[in-house]
Motif scaffolding. Sequence first.
Motif, PDB file in Angstrom:
ATOM      1  N   LYS A 188       0.830  -1.204   0.000  1.00  0.00           N
ATOM      2  CA  LYS A 188       0.000   0.000   0.000  1.00  0.00           C
ATOM      3  C   LYS A 188       0.865   1.256   0.000  1.00  0.00           C
ATOM      4  O   LYS A 188       0.587   2.210  -0.729  1.00  0.00           O
ATOM      5  N   GLU A 189       1.930   1.222   0.803  1.00  0.00           N
ATOM      6  CA  GLU A 189       2.856   2.351   0.875  1.00  0.00           C
ATOM      7  C   GLU A 189       3.458   2.666  -0.497  1.00  0.00           C
ATOM      8  O   GLU A 189       3.724   3.814  -0.822  1.00  0.00           O
ATOM      9  N   ARG A 190       3.638   1.644  -1.320  1.00  0.00           N
ATOM     10  CA  ARG A 190       4.227   1.823  -2.651  1.00  0.00           C
ATOM     11  C   ARG A 190       3.181   1.874  -3.766  1.00  0.00           C
ATOM     12  O   ARG A 190       3.531   1.850  -4.943  1.00  0.00           O
ATOM     13  N   GLY A 191       1.910   1.912  -3.382  1.00  0.00           N
ATOM     14  CA  GLY A 191       0.844   2.029  -4.372  1.00  0.00           C
ATOM     15  C   GLY A 191       0.592   0.754  -5.155  1.00  0.00           C
ATOM     16  O   GLY A 191       0.058   0.804  -6.259  1.00  0.00           O
ATOM     17  N   ILE A 192       0.949  -0.390  -4.592  1.00  0.00           N
ATOM     18  CA  ILE A 192       0.800  -1.677  -5.275  1.00  0.00           C
ATOM     19  C   ILE A 192      -0.444  -2.380  -4.740  1.00  0.00           C
ATOM     20  O   ILE A 192      -0.646  -2.482  -3.527  1.00  0.00           O
ATOM     21  N   LYS A 193      -1.267  -2.888  -5.633  1.00  0.00           N
ATOM     22  CA  LYS A 193      -2.476  -3.616  -5.248  1.00  0.00           C
ATOM     23  C   LYS A 193      -2.178  -5.116  -5.302  1.00  0.00           C
ATOM     24  O   LYS A 193      -1.619  -5.607  -6.282  1.00  0.00           O
ATOM     25  N   ILE A 194      -2.552  -5.835  -4.238  1.00  0.00           N
ATOM     26  CA  ILE A 194      -2.380  -7.289  -4.205  1.00  0.00           C
ATOM     27  C   ILE A 194      -3.741  -7.944  -4.351  1.00  0.00           C
ATOM     28  O   ILE A 194      -4.657  -7.692  -3.567  1.00  0.00           O
ATOM     29  N   ASN A 195      -3.873  -8.792  -5.375  1.00  0.00           N
ATOM     30  CA  ASN A 195      -5.088  -9.575  -5.615  1.00  0.00           C
ATOM     31  C   ASN A 195      -4.778 -11.029  -5.290  1.00  0.00           C
ATOM     32  O   ASN A 195      -3.658 -11.496  -5.516  1.00  0.00           O
ATOM     33  N   CYS A 196      -5.773 -11.748  -4.789  1.00  0.00           N
ATOM     34  CA  CYS A 196      -5.573 -13.148  -4.422  1.00  0.00           C
ATOM     35  C   CYS A 196      -6.626 -14.036  -5.071  1.00  0.00           C
ATOM     36  O   CYS A 196      -7.789 -13.658  -5.185  1.00  0.00           O
ATOM     37  N   ASP A 197      -6.188 -15.217  -5.482  1.00  0.00           N
ATOM     38  CA  ASP A 197      -7.056 -16.290  -5.964  1.00  0.00           C
ATOM     39  C   ASP A 197      -6.545 -17.550  -5.275  1.00  0.00           C
ATOM     40  O   ASP A 197      -5.720 -18.281  -5.827  1.00  0.00           O
ATOM     41  N   LEU A 198      -7.014 -17.767  -4.038  1.00  0.00           N
ATOM     42  CA  LEU A 198      -6.427 -18.783  -3.176  1.00  0.00           C
ATOM     43  C   LEU A 198      -7.335 -19.999  -3.048  1.00  0.00           C
ATOM     44  O   LEU A 198      -8.245 -20.031  -2.219  1.00  0.00           O
ATOM     45  N   GLY A 199      -7.055 -20.996  -3.880  1.00  0.00           N
ATOM     46  CA  GLY A 199      -7.751 -22.267  -3.784  1.00  0.00           C
ATOM     47  C   GLY A 199      -6.977 -23.201  -2.881  1.00  0.00           C
ATOM     48  O   GLY A 199      -5.779 -23.002  -2.636  1.00  0.00           O
ATOM     49  N   PRO A 200      -7.631 -24.239  -2.367  1.00  0.00           N
ATOM     50  CA  PRO A 200      -6.937 -25.194  -1.493  1.00  0.00           C
ATOM     51  C   PRO A 200      -5.699 -25.771  -2.185  1.00  0.00           C
ATOM     52  O   PRO A 200      -5.736 -26.083  -3.376  1.00  0.00           O
ATOM     53  N   ALA A 201      -4.620 -25.881  -1.427  1.00  0.00           N
ATOM     54  CA  ALA A 201      -3.358 -26.381  -1.983  1.00  0.00           C
ATOM     55  C   ALA A 201      -2.563 -27.033  -0.851  1.00  0.00           C
ATOM     56  O   ALA A 201      -1.709 -26.422  -0.238  1.00  0.00           O
ATOM     57  N   ASN A 207       8.139  -3.890  -8.893  1.00  0.00           N
ATOM     58  CA  ASN A 207       6.920  -3.530  -9.596  1.00  0.00           C
ATOM     59  C   ASN A 207       7.000  -2.080 -10.059  1.00  0.00           C
ATOM     60  O   ASN A 207       7.913  -1.338  -9.704  1.00  0.00           O
ATOM     61  N   LYS A 208       6.026  -1.689 -10.863  1.00  0.00           N
ATOM     62  CA  LYS A 208       5.954  -0.292 -11.308  1.00  0.00           C
ATOM     63  C   LYS A 208       4.990   0.462 -10.392  1.00  0.00           C
ATOM     64  O   LYS A 208       4.186  -0.158  -9.690  1.00  0.00           O
ATOM     65  N   PRO A 209       5.039   1.777 -10.399  1.00  0.00           N
ATOM     66  CA  PRO A 209       4.089   2.552  -9.581  1.00  0.00           C
ATOM     67  C   PRO A 209       2.651   2.178  -9.946  1.00  0.00           C
ATOM     68  O   PRO A 209       2.323   2.010 -11.118  1.00  0.00           O
ATOM     69  N   ASN A 210       1.821   2.032  -8.927  1.00  0.00           N
ATOM     70  CA  ASN A 210       0.416   1.636  -9.097  1.00  0.00           C
ATOM     71  C   ASN A 210       0.285   0.276  -9.781  1.00  0.00           C
ATOM     72  O   ASN A 210      -0.716   0.010 -10.443  1.00  0.00           O
ATOM     73  N   VAL A 218       0.374 -25.828  -5.814  1.00  0.00           N
ATOM     74  CA  VAL A 218       1.008 -24.845  -6.695  1.00  0.00           C
ATOM     75  C   VAL A 218       0.740 -23.452  -6.144  1.00  0.00           C
ATOM     76  O   VAL A 218      -0.397 -23.123  -5.793  1.00  0.00           O
ATOM     77  N   LEU A 219       1.801 -22.658  -6.083  1.00  0.00           N
ATOM     78  CA  LEU A 219       1.719 -21.254  -5.692  1.00  0.00           C
ATOM     79  C   LEU A 219       2.293 -20.434  -6.832  1.00  0.00           C
ATOM     80  O   LEU A 219       3.366 -20.763  -7.351  1.00  0.00           O
ATOM     81  N   THR A 220       1.591 -19.381  -7.250  1.00  0.00           N
ATOM     82  CA  THR A 220       2.159 -18.454  -8.226  1.00  0.00           C
ATOM     83  C   THR A 220       2.072 -17.035  -7.668  1.00  0.00           C
ATOM     84  O   THR A 220       1.100 -16.668  -7.005  1.00  0.00           O
ATOM     85  N   VAL A 221       3.128 -16.277  -7.946  1.00  0.00           N
ATOM     86  CA  VAL A 221       3.163 -14.859  -7.605  1.00  0.00           C
ATOM     87  C   VAL A 221       3.534 -14.128  -8.891  1.00  0.00           C
ATOM     88  O   VAL A 221       4.614 -14.330  -9.437  1.00  0.00           O
ATOM     89  N   THR A 222       2.606 -13.315  -9.388  1.00  0.00           N
ATOM     90  CA  THR A 222       2.783 -12.584 -10.639  1.00  0.00           C
ATOM     91  C   THR A 222       2.748 -11.092 -10.357  1.00  0.00           C
ATOM     92  O   THR A 222       1.868 -10.620  -9.635  1.00  0.00           O
ATOM     93  N   ASP A 223       3.717 -10.370 -10.920  1.00  0.00           N
ATOM     94  CA  ASP A 223       3.707  -8.920 -10.755  1.00  0.00           C
ATOM     95  C   ASP A 223       3.616  -8.241 -12.114  1.00  0.00           C
ATOM     96  O   ASP A 223       3.861  -8.848 -13.143  1.00  0.00           O
ATOM     97  N   SER A 224       3.249  -6.965 -12.089  1.00  0.00           N
ATOM     98  CA  SER A 224       3.124  -6.171 -13.316  1.00  0.00           C
ATOM     99  C   SER A 224       4.323  -5.246 -13.464  1.00  0.00           C
ATOM    100  O   SER A 224       4.218  -4.165 -14.015  1.00  0.00           O
ATOM    101  N   GLY A 225       5.462  -5.691 -12.970  1.00  0.00           N
ATOM    102  CA  GLY A 225       6.636  -4.842 -12.879  1.00  0.00           C
ATOM    103  C   GLY A 225       7.513  -4.795 -14.103  1.00  0.00           C
ATOM    104  O   GLY A 225       7.082  -5.035 -15.223  1.00  0.00           O
TER     105      GLY A 225
END
Length: 171
Positions: A44-57, A81-84, A99-106
């Motif tokens: 939040k401090e860096r203007g980054i939004k985190i979205n989650c799609d957390l299915g059982p794993a 990441n990039k601003p916003n 399976v865990l994935t972490v994707t950024d728009s950076g």
Amino acid sequence: MRWLVESLLQLARFDAGQEPMRRSIVDLAENARVCVGRIRPLAKERGIKINCDLGPAKTFGDTDRLDQLITNLLTNAIHYNKPNGEILVSTRSENGGAVLTVTDSGQGIADEDVPHVFERFYRADKSRSRAEGRSGLGLAICKAIVDSHGGTINVSSELGTGTTFTVRLPA
């Protein structure tokens, strides 16, 4: 300096097979939920939004080490990441594993750097200062944690578009 020394000691213990592990049945979705909650203020401090799609794993692992893995990946996704920008964290069961994935728009990682990102002290962006607290050990620790759990970690990236880290752990 303390973090650097502790990280090097932890990697040495992983190398020697002496890093203590307390394994139990773990749902990566719950670990991810907790880690996202902890890291959200930095995002939040860096203007980054985190979205989650957390299915059982479900997997059999050390919850503290898996939290460390997820937190390292999230921290990287924020810093590079990039601003916003945005981050998507997802978990799912697949082929009897987790399976865990972490994707950024950076900024993404150049093709020539991708094979080296899990090497100790490797820094794709040579212009970044170690004074920022980035030592080049976070992804090496991630790989050591994943290896100690019998899993795999992969990265795919496109310059200017973003990066995805995919962790696969056995059930």
